[in-house]
Each structure stands twice: as C-alpha cells, then as structure tokens.
Design an enzyme around this catalytic site. Structure first.
Site, PDB file in Angstrom:
ATOM      1  N   ARG A 140      -6.754  17.421 -14.600  1.00 15.71           N
ATOM      2  CA  ARG A 140      -5.555  18.249 -14.462  1.00 15.71           C
ATOM      3  C   ARG A 140      -5.741  19.559 -15.223  1.00 15.71           C
ATOM      4  O   ARG A 140      -5.363  19.678 -16.398  1.00 15.71           O
ATOM      5  CB  ARG A 140      -4.314  17.500 -14.963  1.00 15.71           C
ATOM      6  N   ASP A 308       5.423  12.220   2.578  1.00 14.20           N
ATOM      7  CA  ASP A 308       4.736  13.161   1.707  1.00 14.20           C
ATOM      8  C   ASP A 308       3.218  13.019   1.787  1.00 14.20           C
ATOM      9  O   ASP A 308       2.484  13.975   1.554  1.00 14.20           O
ATOM     10  CB  ASP A 308       5.210  12.947   0.262  1.00 14.20           C
ATOM     11  N   CYS A 348      -3.955 -10.334   5.795  1.00 15.67           N
ATOM     12  CA  CYS A 348      -2.719 -10.035   5.056  1.00 15.67           C
ATOM     13  C   CYS A 348      -1.598 -10.994   5.448  1.00 15.67           C
ATOM     14  O   CYS A 348      -0.844 -11.477   4.600  1.00 15.67           O
ATOM     15  CB  CYS A 348      -2.282  -8.601   5.323  1.00 15.67           C
TER      16      CYS A 348
END
Length: 418
Positions: A140, A308, A348
């Site tokens: 970052r 998003d 799954c």
C-alpha cells in the site's frame, strides 16, 4: 410506483470519484477501472446525477432505514462540501426515513475538519489498513512509491480524537498472512473493535505475468473480465495472492486468540458471518450468503454494474439516466447474476460445510474439479477453518438461541481443547 413487492433490501454503492486514488496499492482490483472511461476528462459525479441517484435510491427502499455507502478510488478526494450537499439532498427526499452513511477511505487524507464532519453527522468510517507498518507498506504505497502507513495512523488518531466510529478493512495477502497474531494484536493495540479481513485473490490476464513479477503498477493488474474466462487454465495468480493454506491458518490462529479472550469485545466479520450461518441467519456480507445480486455499484457517470468485483462491460446493467435503479436491480440480467452464486460443483453440494460457505465469492471460483471449473480457490483453507471452529460455533449458536450471552466461552474451553 409501488416498490413494496420487493422484500429484500437494495444496496447500490456509489463511486463519486470513480477509480481515482492518491495511492497505487499493488493489489488494488479497482484502479484499472479508470480505463473504462479513458475518454472522460473528469471522473466526478455531477450535481444533477447525484440528486437523481439519491432520490431514486431512497425511493427504491422498502425499509425504514436507508444506508448510503460511499466508495472509491479515494472518497476523500471529493471535498466536504460535496458530502454536505449529499446530506441536504438525503433530507430533502427522506420522507421520514432514517438515513445513515458509511464511507471507505485509505485514511491518508483525514484531517481534523473531516473528522469533525464525520462525528457531527454520525458517519461510520471504514479505514483500509493491513496491519503493522512492515505489512501495510509492502503493497500500500503512493503513486511515487512512498509508504503510506504513517499517514494512515495519523488519520486513525484523528478519528479517535474526535470519537468517530470507525472500523478496519485489512487485506490478507501472501506476506501478512504468515503473521496472523502480529496482525490481530496490532488491531487490538490500536483499539480497533471491528475488523474485516479480506483475502486477496487476483488472477492476471495471460501474457502479463512479467508485469506482476516486476511489481509495476499498471492497468495490467486485474481480474479476468467475466465468469466465462474464469475457466481459463492459462491465467496465473498474481504473486501477492494469499494461498488457501495461508488463509486457513490465518483464520484458525486468530480465531483461537479471539475465542479465548475477545468474544463480545472485538468483532471479526468472518467470525460473525460464520456464526450467523450456524444459526441459520442471513450473514451480513454476500460472500457467505446463499445468493447475491442485491448489492450493485454505480460509477461517477451513472453506469450501474452488477457488483463491485464485476465492473466489466459484460456486467453493466445500464445507466441511471436511462433506466431506474429498480428496473436494473430487479431486472432479468441482475437476477441471473445473483443465481450464479448458487451454481456450485458437485463437490460443494456434497460438502458438510456448504451451509457455512455457500461457495464464497464467485470471483474466486476458477479451480477445476471433477470436470467442473467453479470450485473456489480458497476451498481448502475454508474447510480447515470451518472444521476448526465447529464446536465453538455450535456452542455459541446454542447460547444465543437460549438468549444467553456467548461470553461464557471460557467455561466451555475447560472441557474442550483447541
């Protein structure tokens, strides 16, 4: 129009400044989204579009409480005056509803003035910070390659000074994942009571591996453009991605510390969501939900995307100038997108932890199994975590069903070994 038949909440995250940011985090999945709008000189939402969004968003809600989520890019690159204007519009169209606001920021631009605004108006602030300095500054950094941790910590100090409610969003990557207690203890030391750990899993477009190896910040850092391409075996993982083993160990190690000392004192979102699924309740984030599609994102120009993490042309629902939020969010395209989460491989469907995991996020389902491609990359890590926490989740769920506080976990630990 009567929206009452739509029972579930509708969320549309707003990007008031698009993907623009003062940082260039190496693993950021959103910076390259600015390339979608290369021909647009200013990636800033107009006053007219802001009002249209606020009016429609409030009008589309079926609940008394309406939550606005402001996201970036870096949200604080818009001035306080912009958010004051947004609040005036919220009150103009509230019609008696309770309006709440939360905003996500990297924390480097926080000032006394910003914190006074958040405190006065009861905004919840999410701060992106990946732990102690050496972990945070690994990925970052600013656009000039400079570290950002000290600026973030200064921002957090200002939030605390003005008693602003805030929580932390920490990305778990290939580096900090090997130091779970260092990361968790750091958040306790700075008195962060609400923590969201997010595993970073990004694949790169074939042919761009060299850009990742040299760690050059460019538009080449991105997930594959749509789910069909997730079946491409030639797409390598970015080197900063956490491994399934790291993720499982990270969660288990922090859980052991949390369950011994911090139940009902510190809140880790993954643990809260796990407990919700153990009780048959809706988890607070879609990652662990049985379906998705109810949380979209709107860009600065009014383009609305399914999620998003799926801001790609294939997942564009339309534009608010041409279609209403309701028609886009409850339309056929978004409905089909929401169903993608239920399309799980046989492995799954037969898994004992399906109720707790629900396949996690579709963006991470690119592993081939039994001739199928949509097994979650993090599956092994989650299996280890769910097996590890199962007895404690069962105990806490039973306590809550009896309306008893789960804080008596220490008595339980006397007869059960971690």
């Amino acid at each position: 129009m009567d929206y009452s038949p739509f029972a579930r909440p509708l969320y549309v995250m707003l990007k008031p400044i698009g993907a623009h940011c003062n940082l260039a985090c190496e693993y950021c999945y959103y910076l390259e989204k600015a390339n979608l709008y290369d021909g647009v000189p200013r990636h800033i939402i107009s006053d007219e579009l802001l009002e249209k969004f606020i009016r429609e968003y409030i009008g589309a809600q079926t609940m008394q409480s309406v939550l606005f989520t402001w996201h970036g890019g870096e949200t604080l690159m818009r001035p306080i005056a912009f958010y004051e204007k947004a609040m005036r519009l919220q009150q103009k169209y509230a019609e008696g509803r309770q309006i709440d606001n939360c905003i996500q920021t990297n924390g480097t631009l926080l000032t006394d003035e910003w914190c006074e605004f958040f405190a006065k108006n009861n905004w919840l602030v999410g701060v992106s910070i990946d732990g102690p300095q050496e972990f945070h500054d690994e990925y970052r950094r600013t656009r000039q390659g400079l570290p950002s941790w000290h600026k973030v910590m200064k921002g957090i100090e200002l939030l605390n000074k003005h008693e602003v409610e805030w929580n932390a969003l920490a990305v778990v990557n290939d580096f900090n994942a090997d130091y779970p207690l260092d990361v968790y203890h750091f958040f306790k030391e700075i008195n962060c009571r609400y923590i969201q750990f997010t595993p970073i899993v990004e694949r790169i477009v074939e042919g761009d591996a060299e850009a990742i190896k040299t760690k050059k910040r460019s538009a080449k850092y991105k997930s594959l453009p749509h789910l069909a391409n997730l079946t491409d075996d030639g797409a390598p993982l970015a080197e900063f991605s956490v491994t399934p083993e790291q993720w499982g160990n990270f969660l288990c190690t922090i859980f052991d510390e949390w369950v011994r000392n911090d139940v009902a004192e510190y809140y880790v979102l993954t643990f809260d969501c796990t407990l919700a699924n153990w009780m048959g309740k809706q988890p607070s984030i879609c990652t662990f939900g049985a379906s998705c599609g109810h949380a979209a994102v709107m860009e600065f120009n009014g383009d609305v995307y399914a999620c998003d993490h799926f801001v790609f042309p294939e997942f564009k629902l339309g534009n608010i100038r041409e279609q209403s939020l309701v028609s886009m969010m409850y339309g056929e395209q978004q409905t089909e997108f929401g169903k993608l989460k239920t399309q799980l491989p046989k492995q799954c469907l037969a898994c004992k932890w399906k109720f707790a995991c629900n396949g996690e996020c579709p963006k991470n389902r690119f592993v081939k199994t039994e001739g199928e491609y949509n097994l979650n990359y993090l599956c092994a890590g989650y299996k280890k975590y769910f097996a590890h926490v199962a007895p404690y989740m069962e105990y806490m769920a039973e306590q809550l069903r009896q309306e008893l506080p789960p804080a008596n976990i220490m008595e339980y630990l006397k007869t059960h070994k971690l």
